[in-house]
Write an enzyme that holds these catalytic residues in place. Structure first.
Site, PDB file in Angstrom:
ATOM      1  N   THR A 183      46.321  27.525  54.051  1.00 35.85           N
ATOM      2  CA  THR A 183      46.212  27.213  55.515  1.00 35.85           C
ATOM      3  C   THR A 183      47.548  26.640  56.076  1.00 35.85           C
ATOM      4  OG1 THR A 183      44.181  26.327  55.077  1.00 35.85           O
ATOM      5  CG2 THR A 183      44.764  26.147  57.406  1.00 35.85           C
ATOM      6  N   GLU A 202      41.428  16.146  61.819  1.00 38.31           N
ATOM      7  CA  GLU A 202      42.381  16.155  60.460  1.00 38.31           C
ATOM      8  C   GLU A 202      43.584  16.605  60.673  1.00 38.31           C
ATOM      9  OE1 GLU A 202      40.540  17.827  57.101  1.00 38.31           O
ATOM     10  OE2 GLU A 202      42.444  17.901  55.770  1.00 38.31           O
ATOM     11  N   HIS A 210      46.729  18.147  53.465  1.00 38.85           N
ATOM     12  CA  HIS A 210      47.466  19.354  53.253  1.00 38.85           C
ATOM     13  C   HIS A 210      48.754  18.978  52.626  1.00 38.85           C
ATOM     14  CE1 HIS A 210      47.784  23.866  53.446  1.00 38.85           C
ATOM     15  NE2 HIS A 210      49.138  23.407  53.167  1.00 38.85           N
ATOM     16  N   ARG A 240      38.400  34.458  48.427  1.00 34.92           N
ATOM     17  CA  ARG A 240      39.316  34.647  47.495  1.00 34.92           C
ATOM     18  C   ARG A 240      39.150  33.346  46.610  1.00 34.92           C
ATOM     19  NH1 ARG A 240      45.033  32.886  50.517  1.00 34.92           N
ATOM     20  NH2 ARG A 240      44.519  34.427  51.786  1.00 34.92           N
ATOM     21  N   GLU A 280      35.421  23.562  55.235  1.00 32.61           N
ATOM     22  CA  GLU A 280      36.262  24.102  56.001  1.00 32.61           C
ATOM     23  C   GLU A 280      36.042  25.524  56.163  1.00 32.61           C
ATOM     24  OE1 GLU A 280      39.856  23.567  53.722  1.00 32.61           O
ATOM     25  OE2 GLU A 280      39.789  21.509  53.807  1.00 32.61           O
ATOM     26  N   ARG A 338      36.601  31.061  52.412  1.00 34.38           N
ATOM     27  CA  ARG A 338      37.402  31.678  53.472  1.00 34.38           C
ATOM     28  C   ARG A 338      36.866  33.170  53.593  1.00 34.38           C
ATOM     29  NH1 ARG A 338      43.293  30.103  53.217  1.00 34.38           N
ATOM     30  NH2 ARG A 338      43.586  32.144  54.218  1.00 34.38           N
ATOM     31  N   ASN A 365      39.065  18.378  47.527  1.00 33.04           N
ATOM     32  CA  ASN A 365      38.997  19.769  47.710  1.00 33.04           C
ATOM     33  C   ASN A 365      39.098  20.550  46.106  1.00 33.04           C
ATOM     34  OD1 ASN A 365      39.785  22.513  48.022  1.00 33.04           O
ATOM     35  ND2 ASN A 365      40.331  21.914  50.128  1.00 33.04           N
ATOM     36  N   HIS A 399      40.821  25.142  44.191  1.00 27.95           N
ATOM     37  CA  HIS A 399      41.599  25.800  43.426  1.00 27.95           C
ATOM     38  C   HIS A 399      40.820  25.708  41.877  1.00 27.95           C
ATOM     39  CE1 HIS A 399      44.079  26.815  46.518  1.00 27.95           C
ATOM     40  NE2 HIS A 399      44.222  25.404  46.843  1.00 27.95           N
ATOM     41  N   HIS A 432      36.580  25.316  51.103  1.00 32.67           N
ATOM     42  CA  HIS A 432      36.990  26.179  52.056  1.00 32.67           C
ATOM     43  C   HIS A 432      36.281  27.562  51.869  1.00 32.67           C
ATOM     44  CE1 HIS A 432      40.562  27.970  54.721  1.00 32.67           C
ATOM     45  NE2 HIS A 432      39.332  28.362  55.042  1.00 32.67           N
TER      46      HIS A 432
HETATM   47  N1  PXP Z   1      42.400  19.964  54.289  1.00 33.89           N
HETATM   48  C1  PXP Z   1      42.556  21.437  54.878  1.00 33.89           C
HETATM   49  C2  PXP Z   1      41.878  21.304  56.534  1.00 33.89           C
HETATM   50  C3  PXP Z   1      42.968  22.346  54.279  1.00 33.89           C
HETATM   51  O1  PXP Z   1      43.043  23.466  54.619  1.00 33.89           O
HETATM   52  C4  PXP Z   1      43.388  22.096  52.885  1.00 33.89           C
HETATM   53  C5  PXP Z   1      43.838  23.412  51.975  1.00 33.89           C
HETATM   54  O2  PXP Z   1      42.830  24.080  51.928  1.00 33.89           O
HETATM   55  C6  PXP Z   1      43.580  20.746  52.323  1.00 33.89           C
HETATM   56  C7  PXP Z   1      43.111  19.680  53.220  1.00 33.89           C
HETATM   57  C8  PXP Z   1      44.036  20.460  51.098  1.00 33.89           C
HETATM   58  O3  PXP Z   1      45.126  21.041  50.715  1.00 33.89           O
HETATM   59  P1  PXP Z   1      46.153  20.847  49.433  1.00 33.89           P
HETATM   60  O4  PXP Z   1      45.248  21.656  48.747  1.00 33.89           O
HETATM   61  O5  PXP Z   1      47.521  21.125  49.698  1.00 33.89           O
HETATM   62  O6  PXP Z   1      45.803  19.436  48.914  1.00 33.89           O
END
Ligand code: PXP
Length: 243
Positions: free
Chosen positions: A103, A153, A193, A51, A72, A47, A9, A12, A45
């Protein structure tokens, strides 16, 4: 045991960019490096408040990412429209609150069955696989199948952030039971997550979990060791956990 796939992901990386309104660091570049390091999927994601990931990132990644692209998004008309336009390989439907830092909690599929089923049907009709991001609760697993999803998930946040070993053990057991239930219903089981380089081992060892989506810990580790190595280290930890 099936080989565990890693979805990286890259949200960030975009968070850093948006922080200063610059053009860098580019999540598109991060996605390409993640692929080279062995990522099986790129997850973003989009959003509602944009952001971190913005529409341009989705548009460009749809053209550049070579592994499956997992979008996402919230269950809204706007997002379903964007998914139908850009056609990611997978859409993961997630709950979204404007004030939240990330999330928090899974999608309440049971409580909004018609809405989730309608979005799921429209996305599937367009050839997009649909995953539902849910808490590891058996009723939500069953509701996900009824809504037409082929992937769930499981939200691992309560396990990863559990304040005591006893709470973490109980949460791990919930994840185990939910994964078994999903598998028995014929669903592909993913998890995500809050997963980091320490807690990934126990999650990788869960039965039937085929995919992990991990963002924050990899981006943080990349600050010190570089993005390619951070992804490779996570893949190595997942393999260790499965051994
Ligand atoms: N899976 C989903 C559905 C999420 O919403 C997120 C956070 O955006 C993640 C995985 C990844 O989470 P993390 O950044 O805590 O590894």
């Amino acid at each position: 045991m099936v080989a565990l796939r890693l979805g990286v992901n890259v949200d960030h990386v975009a968070t850093l960019r948006q922080q200063r309104g610059t053009r860098y660091p580019d999540p598109v570049y991060a996605a390409a490096i993640a692929e080279q390091a062995g990522a099986d999927q790129i997850t973003i994601h989009l959003r509602e408040d944009r952001r971190h990931i913005v529409d341009r990132d989705l548009r460009v990644m749809r053209e550049t990412v070579q592994v499956p692209l997992n979008l996402e998004m919230a269950v809204t008309e706007e997002m379903v429209g964007l998914a139908l336009k850009y056609k990611p390989d997978t859409v993961t439907l997630v709950p979204e609150k404007r004030e939240e830092r990330t999330t928090e909690g899974g999608l309440d599929v049971l409580g909004q069955m018609d809405r989730v089923r309608d979005a799921t049907t429209r996305l599937k009709d367009a050839g997009i696989a649909v995953s539902l991001f849910i808490d590891p609760a058996i009723d939500q697993v069953a509701a996900s199948q009824l809504a037409g999803a082929t992937i769930i998930e499981l939200h691992t946040g309560d396990y990863c952030d559990g304040p005591t070993p006893a709470i973490r053990a109980a949460e791990l057991e919930r994840l185990r039971l939910a994964a078994i239930a999903g598998h028995e219903l014929g669903l592909v089981v993913a998890a995500g997550h809050g997963i980091d380089y320490r807690n990934v081992h126990e999650i990788a060892a869960l039965p039937h979990v085929e995919e992990l989506n991990i963002g924050h810990s990899i981006v943080c580790q990349a600050v010190f060791v570089g993005f390619e190595r951070a992804v490779a280290e996570m893949i190595a930890a997942m393999v260790e956990g499965q051994a």
